[in-house]
Design a protein around this motif. Structure first.
Motif, PDB file in Angstrom:
ATOM      1  N   GLY A  32       0.837  -1.194   0.000  1.00 28.65           N
ATOM      2  CA  GLY A  32       0.000   0.000   0.000  1.00 28.65           C
ATOM      3  C   GLY A  32       0.868   1.239   0.000  1.00 28.65           C
ATOM      4  N   VAL A  33       0.393   2.284  -0.614  1.00 24.95           N
ATOM      5  CA  VAL A  33       1.200   3.497  -0.787  1.00 24.95           C
ATOM      6  C   VAL A  33       1.595   4.116   0.547  1.00 24.95           C
ATOM      7  N   GLU A  34       0.647   4.198   1.462  1.00 20.10           N
ATOM      8  CA  GLU A  34       0.905   4.879   2.737  1.00 20.10           C
ATOM      9  C   GLU A  34       1.993   4.192   3.557  1.00 20.10           C
ATOM     10  N   ALA A  35       2.113   2.873   3.427  1.00 19.54           N
ATOM     11  CA  ALA A  35       3.063   2.123   4.255  1.00 19.54           C
ATOM     12  C   ALA A  35       4.488   2.155   3.708  1.00 19.54           C
ATOM     13  N   ASN A  37       7.982   4.012   2.379  1.00 19.68           N
ATOM     14  CA  ASN A  37       8.713   5.277   2.511  1.00 19.68           C
ATOM     15  C   ASN A  37       9.860   5.341   1.505  1.00 19.68           C
ATOM     16  N   MET A  38      10.479   6.488   1.423  1.00 21.18           N
ATOM     17  CA  MET A  38      11.550   6.719   0.446  1.00 21.18           C
ATOM     18  C   MET A  38      12.739   5.793   0.684  1.00 21.18           C
ATOM     19  N   HIS A  39      13.050   5.529   1.937  1.00 20.54           N
ATOM     20  CA  HIS A  39      14.177   4.649   2.258  1.00 20.54           C
ATOM     21  C   HIS A  39      13.947   3.248   1.687  1.00 20.54           C
ATOM     22  N   GLN A  40      12.728   2.727   1.843  1.00 16.97           N
ATOM     23  CA  GLN A  40      12.410   1.391   1.312  1.00 16.97           C
ATOM     24  C   GLN A  40      12.549   1.350  -0.204  1.00 16.97           C
ATOM     25  N   ILE A  41      12.094   2.407  -0.856  1.00 15.66           N
ATOM     26  CA  ILE A  41      12.174   2.456  -2.319  1.00 15.66           C
ATOM     27  C   ILE A  41      13.628   2.463  -2.771  1.00 15.66           C
ATOM     28  N   ALA A  42      14.453   3.305  -2.132  1.00 14.54           N
ATOM     29  CA  ALA A  42      15.872   3.377  -2.491  1.00 14.54           C
ATOM     30  C   ALA A  42      16.555   2.034  -2.279  1.00 14.54           C
ATOM     31  N   LYS A  43      16.264   1.398  -1.145  1.00 15.89           N
ATOM     32  CA  LYS A  43      16.893   0.112  -0.822  1.00 15.89           C
ATOM     33  C   LYS A  43      16.521  -0.951  -1.845  1.00 15.89           C
ATOM     34  N   LYS A  59       7.814  11.288  -1.885  1.00 19.50           N
ATOM     35  CA  LYS A  59       7.140  10.102  -2.432  1.00 19.50           C
ATOM     36  C   LYS A  59       6.080  10.483  -3.465  1.00 19.50           C
ATOM     37  N   GLY A  60       5.409  11.604  -3.263  1.00 21.33           N
ATOM     38  CA  GLY A  60       4.392  12.053  -4.210  1.00 21.33           C
ATOM     39  C   GLY A  60       4.949  12.245  -5.610  1.00 21.33           C
ATOM     40  N   CYS A 113      -5.326   3.393  -7.953  1.00 19.52           N
ATOM     41  CA  CYS A 113      -6.168   4.481  -7.427  1.00 19.52           C
ATOM     42  C   CYS A 113      -5.473   5.148  -6.236  1.00 19.52           C
ATOM     43  N   SER A 114      -4.890   4.341  -5.360  1.00 19.65           N
ATOM     44  CA  SER A 114      -4.186   4.883  -4.184  1.00 19.65           C
ATOM     45  C   SER A 114      -2.964   5.692  -4.596  1.00 19.65           C
TER      46      SER A 114
END
Length: 197
Positions: A32-35, A37-43, A59-60, A113-114
């Motif tokens: 889910g988008v809300e859960a 964060n940027m750190h997780q994406i980079a990793k 993130k937006g 959608c999210s």
């Protein structure tokens, strides 16, 4: 993430961009988008925080690009459909656009959608998906009004009302349990048949 084929010879920046977007998409679908964060994406993308933040300040910003890339096939399909010579009226073409839009989103509910909502913060209809849909629907509805097929309605406001309905398609399908057929029939009654002269 596998290695990019060297035959493509993509610039490192483009390789990183693709990794970031694919990783973000995967994380958004899984958690889910809300859960996320940027750190997780980079990793997950295998890039440094500095690399990520050089391209995306939040993130937006990633959400905007994910939506744009994910929706590009829909944009191309509908643009191609509208570019073809047709005997259909403007309202009939508008209904076809609505049907294609819903069919596209239905396969991606609820994650897209999210992401679309998150891409524009407090201005939910400013995501690339809804900006594109706004322009397309306004053009078709204005054509219907100009040719006398539709009654003289306030085109911008009518389209915003349509977008507000489409914006909640995931809620209608999943939470309210409406079928796609119910939704399409309702939209046809209100926004197509209801506008005919």
């Amino acid at each position: 993430m596998g290695k990019e084929p060297t035959s493509l010879k993509l610039p490192r920046e483009e390789i990183n961009r693709r990794r970031i977007l694919e990783s973000a998409k995967e994380l958004f679908i899984e958690h889910g988008v809300e859960a996320v964060n940027m750190h997780q994406i980079a990793k997950m993308a295998g890039v440094g925080q500095a690399t990520l933040y050089r391209r995306y300040t939040e993130k937006g910003d990633i959400c905007i690009e994910v939506v744009r890339e994910e929706c590009q096939p829909l944009f191309e399909e509908i643009d191609s459909y509208l570019d073809q010579p047709s005997e259909e009226t403007a309202l009939e073409r508008l209904y076809q656009v609505i049907m294609k839009f819903i069919a596209f989103l239905e396969k991606r509910v609820p994650w897209l959608c999210s992401v679309s909502r998150a891409s524009s913060g407090y201005r939910p209809f400013q995501s690339p998906l809804y900006q594109w849909m706004r322009i397309t629907c306004r053009r078709l509805l204005q054509e219907a009004v100009d040719t006398g097929e539709a009654s003289a309605v306030d085109v911008p406001y009518t389209v915003e009302t349509l977008l507000a309905t489409l914006f909640n398609i995931d809620f209608h399908l999943k939470d309210q349990g409406f079928s796609t057929e119910q939704i399409l029939q309702g939209l046809q009654r209100i926004f197509i048949d209801g506008l005919k002269n």
